[in-house]
Structure formats: C-alpha cells, structure tokens
Design a protein around this motif. Structure first.
Motif, PDB file in Angstrom:
ATOM      1  N   PHE A 129      12.153 -22.238  25.043  1.00 18.42           N
ATOM      2  CA  PHE A 129      12.054 -21.292  26.147  1.00 18.42           C
ATOM      3  C   PHE A 129      13.388 -21.017  26.842  1.00 18.42           C
ATOM      4  O   PHE A 129      13.677 -19.872  27.200  1.00 18.42           O
ATOM      5  CB  PHE A 129      11.038 -21.789  27.181  1.00 18.42           C
ATOM      6  CG  PHE A 129       9.609 -21.656  26.741  1.00 18.42           C
ATOM      7  CD1 PHE A 129       9.054 -20.407  26.498  1.00 18.42           C
ATOM      8  CD2 PHE A 129       8.807 -22.774  26.557  1.00 18.42           C
ATOM      9  CE1 PHE A 129       7.732 -20.272  26.090  1.00 18.42           C
ATOM     10  CE2 PHE A 129       7.486 -22.653  26.155  1.00 18.42           C
ATOM     11  CZ  PHE A 129       6.942 -21.399  25.919  1.00 18.42           C
ATOM     12  N   CYS A 134      12.188 -17.847  24.068  1.00 16.28           N
ATOM     13  CA  CYS A 134      10.901 -17.494  23.461  1.00 16.28           C
ATOM     14  C   CYS A 134       9.908 -16.929  24.480  1.00 16.28           C
ATOM     15  O   CYS A 134       9.872 -17.354  25.637  1.00 16.28           O
ATOM     16  CB  CYS A 134      10.278 -18.715  22.787  1.00 16.28           C
ATOM     17  SG  CYS A 134      11.054 -19.134  21.215  1.00 16.28           S
ATOM     18  N   SER A 136       6.636 -17.026  23.536  1.00 13.43           N
ATOM     19  CA  SER A 136       5.517 -17.937  23.345  1.00 13.43           C
ATOM     20  C   SER A 136       5.892 -18.993  22.313  1.00 13.43           C
ATOM     21  O   SER A 136       6.755 -18.779  21.463  1.00 13.43           O
ATOM     22  CB  SER A 136       4.255 -17.190  22.888  1.00 13.43           C
ATOM     23  OG  SER A 136       4.435 -16.656  21.591  1.00 13.43           O
ATOM     24  N   ASP A 184       5.746 -18.006  28.045  1.00 12.10           N
ATOM     25  CA  ASP A 184       6.926 -18.220  28.871  1.00 12.10           C
ATOM     26  C   ASP A 184       6.571 -18.285  30.352  1.00 12.10           C
ATOM     27  O   ASP A 184       7.185 -19.055  31.115  1.00 12.10           O
ATOM     28  CB  ASP A 184       7.985 -17.144  28.605  1.00 12.10           C
ATOM     29  CG  ASP A 184       7.457 -15.720  28.757  1.00 12.10           C
ATOM     30  OD1 ASP A 184       6.247 -15.535  28.948  1.00 12.10           O
ATOM     31  OD2 ASP A 184       8.292 -14.783  28.666  1.00 12.10           O
ATOM     32  N   TRP A 187       5.466 -21.817  31.150  1.00 12.08           N
ATOM     33  CA  TRP A 187       6.415 -22.881  30.893  1.00 12.08           C
ATOM     34  C   TRP A 187       6.787 -23.683  32.145  1.00 12.08           C
ATOM     35  O   TRP A 187       6.827 -24.920  32.091  1.00 12.08           O
ATOM     36  CB  TRP A 187       7.658 -22.319  30.202  1.00 12.08           C
ATOM     37  CG  TRP A 187       8.838 -23.235  30.168  1.00 12.08           C
ATOM     38  CD1 TRP A 187      10.104 -22.969  30.589  1.00 12.08           C
ATOM     39  CD2 TRP A 187       8.885 -24.586  29.668  1.00 12.08           C
ATOM     40  NE1 TRP A 187      10.928 -24.047  30.406  1.00 12.08           N
ATOM     41  CE2 TRP A 187      10.191 -25.059  29.840  1.00 12.08           C
ATOM     42  CE3 TRP A 187       7.926 -25.435  29.118  1.00 12.08           C
ATOM     43  CZ2 TRP A 187      10.589 -26.343  29.470  1.00 12.08           C
ATOM     44  CZ3 TRP A 187       8.312 -26.728  28.751  1.00 12.08           C
ATOM     45  CH2 TRP A 187       9.624 -27.160  28.914  1.00 12.08           C
TER      46      TRP A 187
END
Length: 202
Positions: A129, A134, A136, A184, A187
């Motif tokens: 991330f 990213c 996902s 994301d 996260w």
C-alpha cells in the motif's frame, strides 16, 4: 512494467521488524526450508501447496523463474533469532491497477499464531500500500483450509466470495477458492489492528 516507476514491482526488498525479517528468496534457503517442510507434516496436508522436503529445491526454482518473469516477489522468512522459519510471496502483480495478492505462505509450526506471521503480513501490506501504491491486496485459500481462512479474517481482510472449481489442489482435486481482500481505504484501520496484535506479542 517499463521505466523507473515499474522498478519496485521487479525488486524484492528486505523488510525488517522486531519479530521477523523478510529477505529475497534464494537457492541457499533450500536446506532450511526442507527442515520447515518436514516439521509438523505440512506437506501432507492435501489442501495446501507446501512442497514435500525432496521438492523444496524445485519449488524455489519455480518461484525464482516466476520472479524473473515479473510475476512474483518471493521471500524467505527469518525469526528474531535469524533462523529461516518459512517463506511467502507477493504474486498476481498487476501494477496497471495497481493490485497484488499475498500468499504461498508456510511456516514452521513453532512460529504459527505468533508475532512472526502478524509482522510479516504488516510488512508486506505496508510495502503493497505505501510503497507500491496498491488499490487492493488479495488473499486466496482453499475452502477446506479453515486455519488459513480464519488467519486471513483475523488480519482484517473481508471475504469477497468463493470461486468454484477455480484451481486444483496439490493432489489434483478441484479447489473452491475463498477470496479475501483489503482496500487502500481500509489499510489505516488494518494497520492499527496489526500493530495492536503485535504489541500483544511483545
């Protein structure tokens, strides 16, 4: 994956924490991983893809070949004492989305359900991330691998669904694949959760 922006997607970093270190997988890890494979009969679990001890070198060779083709980033896992206790990888790399999957993970029985796994997942997710950006990160496991499904859910991943007859188990039987993901936007909460879990192992 051309140009400077693609470089992190082709390079395996070394990630260091309090409980574990992730380092690029190499042929030199074969002997230690053979021992891990033997412990607890991990390779005898029909619904996993842990290699038998005599197949560990071929397993590493295949991982490194896929890595050279830009398909995976493979790691060996060391515990705080420096002993090799397992392996894991990032795979299904799609920098154009961007997204990837975390898997092909197996550990020596003595470090399962310890800070090693929580910290490895924290470091891999942080790399996905915060370094790779990213959108996902996915996790996949066999319907029959209850331990893996529970472990993925404990990370804070959400179950997306089940892909029926999606792949084959190591013994050739068809596998229903349970798919989980972390977005994301999720996260920050997952990161806090994993840090909290790590504090409980301190």
């Amino acid at each position: 994956m051309d140009g400077a922006s693609a470089t992190p997607w082709r390079e395996v970093p070394t990630l260091e924490g309090r409980h574990a270190v992730l380092e690029p997988l190499a042929a030199s890890h074969a002997e230690a991983l053979r021992v891990v494979s033997e412990q607890g009969g991990l390779h005898r679990l029909w619904y996993t893809n842990v290699p038998a001890p005599e197949r560990v070198e071929a397993y590493i060779d295949a991982a490194l070949k896929a890595q050279a083709e830009g398909k995976v980033l493979a790691f060996a896992v060391r515990d705080a004492s420096g002993e090799v206790v397992g392996t894991t990888r990032l795979y299904g790399l799609e920098p154009e989305v961007p997204r990837l999957s975390i898997g092909y993970t197996w550990y020596a029985p003595r470090v399962q359900r310890t800070g090693v796994n929580s910290e490895c997942k924290l470091m891999l997710l942080r790399h996905a991330f915060e370094t790779l950006g990213c959108a996902s990160v996915c996790f996949e496991t066999s319907w029959f691998n209850q331990q893996s499904r529970l472990a993925i859910a404990r990370l804070g991943a959400k179950q997306d669904g089940v892909l029926r007859n999606h792949k084959r188990h190591a013994d050739g039987t068809l596998r229903d694949t349970v798919v989980f993901s972390i977005l994301d936007t999720e996260w920050p909460g997952v990161r806090s959760h994993l840090r909290f879990r790590l504090d409980s192992h301190a």
